[in-house]
Write a protein that holds these residues in place. Structure first.
Motif, short mmCIF file in Angstrom:
data_model
loop_
_atom_site.label_atom_id
_atom_site.label_comp_id
_atom_site.label_asym_id
_atom_site.label_seq_id
_atom_site.Cartn_x
_atom_site.Cartn_y
_atom_site.Cartn_z
N THR A 11 0.83 -1.21 0.00
CA THR A 11 0.00 0.00 0.00
C THR A 11 0.86 1.26 0.00
O THR A 11 0.37 2.35 -0.29
CB THR A 11 -0.94 0.03 1.22
OG1 THR A 11 -0.15 -0.09 2.40
CG2 THR A 11 -1.96 -1.10 1.15
N VAL A 12 2.14 1.10 0.35
CA VAL A 12 3.08 2.21 0.40
C VAL A 12 4.41 1.72 -0.19
O VAL A 12 4.81 0.58 0.01
CB VAL A 12 3.31 2.70 1.85
CG1 VAL A 12 4.44 3.70 1.94
CG2 VAL A 12 2.03 3.29 2.41
N CYS A 13 5.08 2.63 -0.89
CA CYS A 13 6.44 2.33 -1.36
C CYS A 13 7.39 3.30 -0.68
O CYS A 13 7.21 4.52 -0.74
CB CYS A 13 6.52 2.50 -2.88
SG CYS A 13 8.15 2.06 -3.53
N LYS A 14 8.37 2.74 0.02
CA LYS A 14 9.39 3.57 0.65
C LYS A 14 10.48 3.84 -0.39
O LYS A 14 11.15 2.91 -0.85
CB LYS A 14 9.96 2.88 1.88
CG LYS A 14 8.93 2.75 3.00
CD LYS A 14 9.55 2.22 4.26
CE LYS A 14 9.30 0.74 4.36
NZ LYS A 14 9.83 0.13 5.56
N VAL A 15 10.59 5.10 -0.78
CA VAL A 15 11.55 5.49 -1.80
C VAL A 15 12.70 6.23 -1.13
O VAL A 15 12.51 7.30 -0.55
CB VAL A 15 10.88 6.41 -2.86
CG1 VAL A 15 11.89 6.86 -3.89
CG2 VAL A 15 9.71 5.69 -3.51
N ARG A 16 13.88 5.63 -1.19
CA ARG A 16 15.06 6.25 -0.59
C ARG A 16 15.80 7.02 -1.68
O ARG A 16 16.18 6.45 -2.70
CB ARG A 16 15.98 5.21 0.03
CG ARG A 16 17.25 5.85 0.63
CD ARG A 16 18.16 4.84 1.28
NE ARG A 16 17.69 4.40 2.57
CZ ARG A 16 17.72 5.13 3.68
NH1 ARG A 16 18.16 6.35 3.64
NH2 ARG A 16 17.31 4.62 4.82
N LEU A 17 15.98 8.31 -1.43
CA LEU A 17 16.72 9.18 -2.34
C LEU A 17 18.08 9.47 -1.73
O LEU A 17 18.18 9.82 -0.56
CB LEU A 17 15.97 10.50 -2.54
CG LEU A 17 14.53 10.40 -3.05
CD1 LEU A 17 13.89 11.78 -3.05
CD2 LEU A 17 14.50 9.80 -4.44
N THR A 18 19.13 9.31 -2.52
CA THR A 18 20.49 9.51 -2.05
C THR A 18 21.29 10.25 -3.11
O THR A 18 21.27 9.85 -4.28
CB THR A 18 21.18 8.16 -1.75
OG1 THR A 18 20.36 7.40 -0.85
CG2 THR A 18 22.55 8.36 -1.13
N ILE A 19 21.97 11.32 -2.69
CA ILE A 19 22.86 12.03 -3.61
C ILE A 19 24.22 12.21 -2.93
O ILE A 19 24.31 12.18 -1.69
CB ILE A 19 22.29 13.40 -4.04
CG1 ILE A 19 22.10 14.34 -2.86
CG2 ILE A 19 20.97 13.21 -4.79
CD1 ILE A 19 21.79 15.77 -3.25
N PRO A 20 25.29 12.38 -3.71
CA PRO A 20 26.62 12.52 -3.13
C PRO A 20 26.75 13.74 -2.23
O PRO A 20 26.15 14.79 -2.50
CB PRO A 20 27.53 12.66 -4.36
CG PRO A 20 26.74 12.11 -5.50
CD PRO A 20 25.31 12.39 -5.17
N ALA A 21 27.54 13.63 -1.18
CA ALA A 21 27.74 14.71 -0.21
C ALA A 21 28.29 15.97 -0.88
O ALA A 21 27.94 17.08 -0.49
CB ALA A 21 28.68 14.26 0.90
N GLU A 22 29.12 15.81 -1.90
CA GLU A 22 29.74 16.97 -2.53
C GLU A 22 28.77 17.84 -3.34
O GLU A 22 29.12 18.93 -3.76
CB GLU A 22 30.94 16.57 -3.40
CG GLU A 22 30.65 15.63 -4.51
CD GLU A 22 30.84 14.17 -4.14
OE1 GLU A 22 30.85 13.33 -5.07
OE2 GLU A 22 30.96 13.83 -2.94
#
Length: 99
Positions: A11-22
């Protein structure tokens, strides 16, 4: 990077967004269809060498979004499912949530 994980009943999708620290010095927000493009609604957290957050999105939808970096510039996600033109003459990232 974008990862997707459904809850057991899907019923829910956990979407993890990740971008580089720089990519950012001070802060990163994600704004899109899921929060009415509010740059204050969803901040990413800096963890070691990356900025990250997890969104809880409804399946069977597509969501346009962008990152708002250091309060001054917009960036797309390198790993978006696709990109679509927007009314500002640039493109928005899109994440597609299957069923």
């Amino acid at each position: 990077m974008i990862s997707k994980e459904f809850t057991p009943k899907r019923t829910v999708c956990k979407v993890r967004l990740t971008i580089p620290a720089e990519w950012a010095e001070k802060e990163v927000a994600v704004a899109g269809d899921f929060n009415d493009w509010d740059t204050a609604a969803e901040k990413l957290e800096k963890k070691k060498d990356a900025w990250t957050t997890t969104l809880r999105l409804k399946p069977e939808n597509e969501y346009k979004f962008k990152y708002f970096i250091d309060g001054e510039r917009w960036e797309n996600d390198d790993a978006a499912d696709k990109y679509v033109p927007n009314e500002f003459g640039t493109e928005d990232s899109v994440v597609s949530i299957g069923e």
